[in-house]
Scaffold this active site. Sequence first.
Site, PDB file in Angstrom:
ATOM      1  N   THR A 184      28.199  35.084  30.496  1.00  0.00           N
ATOM      2  CA  THR A 184      28.087  34.884  29.092  1.00  0.00           C
ATOM      3  C   THR A 184      26.947  34.165  28.804  1.00  0.00           C
ATOM      4  OG1 THR A 184      30.627  34.656  28.977  1.00  0.00           O
ATOM      5  CG2 THR A 184      29.379  33.394  27.394  1.00  0.00           C
ATOM      6  N   ARG A 212      41.534  43.157  26.262  1.00  0.00           N
ATOM      7  CA  ARG A 212      41.511  41.595  26.392  1.00  0.00           C
ATOM      8  C   ARG A 212      40.401  41.218  25.662  1.00  0.00           C
ATOM      9  NH1 ARG A 212      37.427  38.122  28.723  1.00  0.00           N
ATOM     10  NH2 ARG A 212      38.619  36.359  29.785  1.00  0.00           N
ATOM     11  N   GLY A 214      38.266  37.176  25.163  1.00  0.00           N
ATOM     12  CA  GLY A 214      38.168  35.967  26.133  1.00  0.00           C
ATOM     13  C   GLY A 214      37.861  34.882  25.104  1.00  0.00           C
ATOM     14  N   ASP A 215      37.365  33.644  25.819  1.00  0.00           N
ATOM     15  CA  ASP A 215      37.166  32.462  24.822  1.00  0.00           C
ATOM     16  C   ASP A 215      36.094  32.636  24.015  1.00  0.00           C
ATOM     17  OD1 ASP A 215      35.694  32.809  27.061  1.00  0.00           O
ATOM     18  OD2 ASP A 215      35.314  30.628  26.994  1.00  0.00           O
ATOM     19  N   THR A 235      31.391  28.886  29.304  1.00  0.00           N
ATOM     20  CA  THR A 235      31.130  30.153  30.168  1.00  0.00           C
ATOM     21  C   THR A 235      32.258  30.093  31.316  1.00  0.00           C
ATOM     22  OG1 THR A 235      29.534  29.261  31.481  1.00  0.00           O
ATOM     23  CG2 THR A 235      28.788  30.472  29.565  1.00  0.00           C
ATOM     24  N   GLY A 236      32.493  31.158  31.797  1.00  0.00           N
ATOM     25  CA  GLY A 236      33.550  31.189  33.066  1.00  0.00           C
ATOM     26  C   GLY A 236      34.813  31.900  32.485  1.00  0.00           C
ATOM     27  N   GLY A 238      37.582  32.393  30.618  1.00  0.00           N
ATOM     28  CA  GLY A 238      37.848  32.395  29.238  1.00  0.00           C
ATOM     29  C   GLY A 238      39.489  32.059  28.918  1.00  0.00           C
TER      30      GLY A 238
HETATM   31  N1  ASP Z   1      34.019  33.477  29.370  1.00  0.00           N
HETATM   32  C1  ASP Z   1      33.910  34.728  29.388  1.00  0.00           C
HETATM   33  C2  ASP Z   1      35.281  35.554  28.985  1.00  0.00           C
HETATM   34  O1  ASP Z   1      36.000  34.951  29.473  1.00  0.00           O
HETATM   35  C3  ASP Z   1      33.340  35.126  30.694  1.00  0.00           C
HETATM   36  C4  ASP Z   1      32.405  34.460  31.637  1.00  0.00           C
HETATM   37  O2  ASP Z   1      31.835  33.570  30.801  1.00  0.00           O
HETATM   38  O3  ASP Z   1      32.089  34.728  32.580  1.00  0.00           O
HETATM   39  O4  ASP Z   1      35.211  36.557  28.340  1.00  0.00           O
END
Ligand code: ASP
Length: 324
Positions: A184, A212, A214-215, A235-236, A238
Amino acid sequence: MKRRNFIRSGALSVAALTIAPHSQARERNIPILVCSRGEEWAAKVLQPGWQTWLNKKNMLDAVEAAANVVELDPEDASVGYGGLPNEEGVVELDASVMAGPLHRCGAVAGLRNIKRACSVARLVMERTNHIMLVGDGARRFALAHGFKEEDLLTDKARETWLRWKENLNKDDFWGAPEAQPTGTINVLGVDDRGDVYGITTTSGLAFKIPGRIGDSPIIGAGLYLDNDIGAAGATGRGEEVIRTCGSYLVVEKMKQGLSPQQACEFGCRRILEVNDGKVNFNVKFIAVNKNGEVGSAQLQDRKKSECSFIMHGGLRSIFPAVVK
Ligand code: ASP
């Protein structure tokens, strides 16, 4: 709970950026443009954003210009065009934008076939009295505003998706395994008056269940800002950021007096708490306050997870503290 934090910094450490409150504008580290990517991407993303700032003196345009670079790059497998698709091979984009003055927000989620999702989110913010559009409504809104309908699945992303399908096992957990590449980008900016802006944009978790979200498009989760305080982005994984209201928590902690660095670490600790201290995923927060002080923290010691910023024309990077 055991906690081990360490910071490996690039050209300038976070501590070196700490500045006294109430200092004069010229002594503050603003204007500043921050992104959640390190060396490999920093110049590519931040330089055009900074050039936009210099040309237009509009920090929202600058943040958008920086985010658009990754959204349009077919080589980036985690954001926009070239992003990895959902489990049916369709790229679905999530993005949000916030503008500090008047606390405005806009977002799109599950957007298909339209490049530059953050620019559509900005239009939602500027041209409607809504905050979030999803799926087909978001796509039609983008088309009505002159965006082109395009296939976002590159050959490279399609091959990665096909390989994933070939290796699927009926016992696999339904969702994106941690080994799958995700990503992200958060871009945060503070202009010379101290006004704060931010964007988060992504193609979400690779091979997600269609629909789906995400955040990233959720205000308070993947992005939040308070024009009196500063901004944060995540990021990560979500789902973990949503259930802890991650970016909101980080900004509120800055409001209570924590530095951006301390606030990002607090956000990570909250995720550890709700998971009883056991995590097999990463979440990274970045934050900047109105004075241009930057912080970042993450749950896992990931290579290449620096974040960078450009300030007084110079590019720097920091390695997020690892909170365990
Ligand atoms: N945060 C993002 C999501 O969950 C994905 C990511 O940042 O790797 O959609």
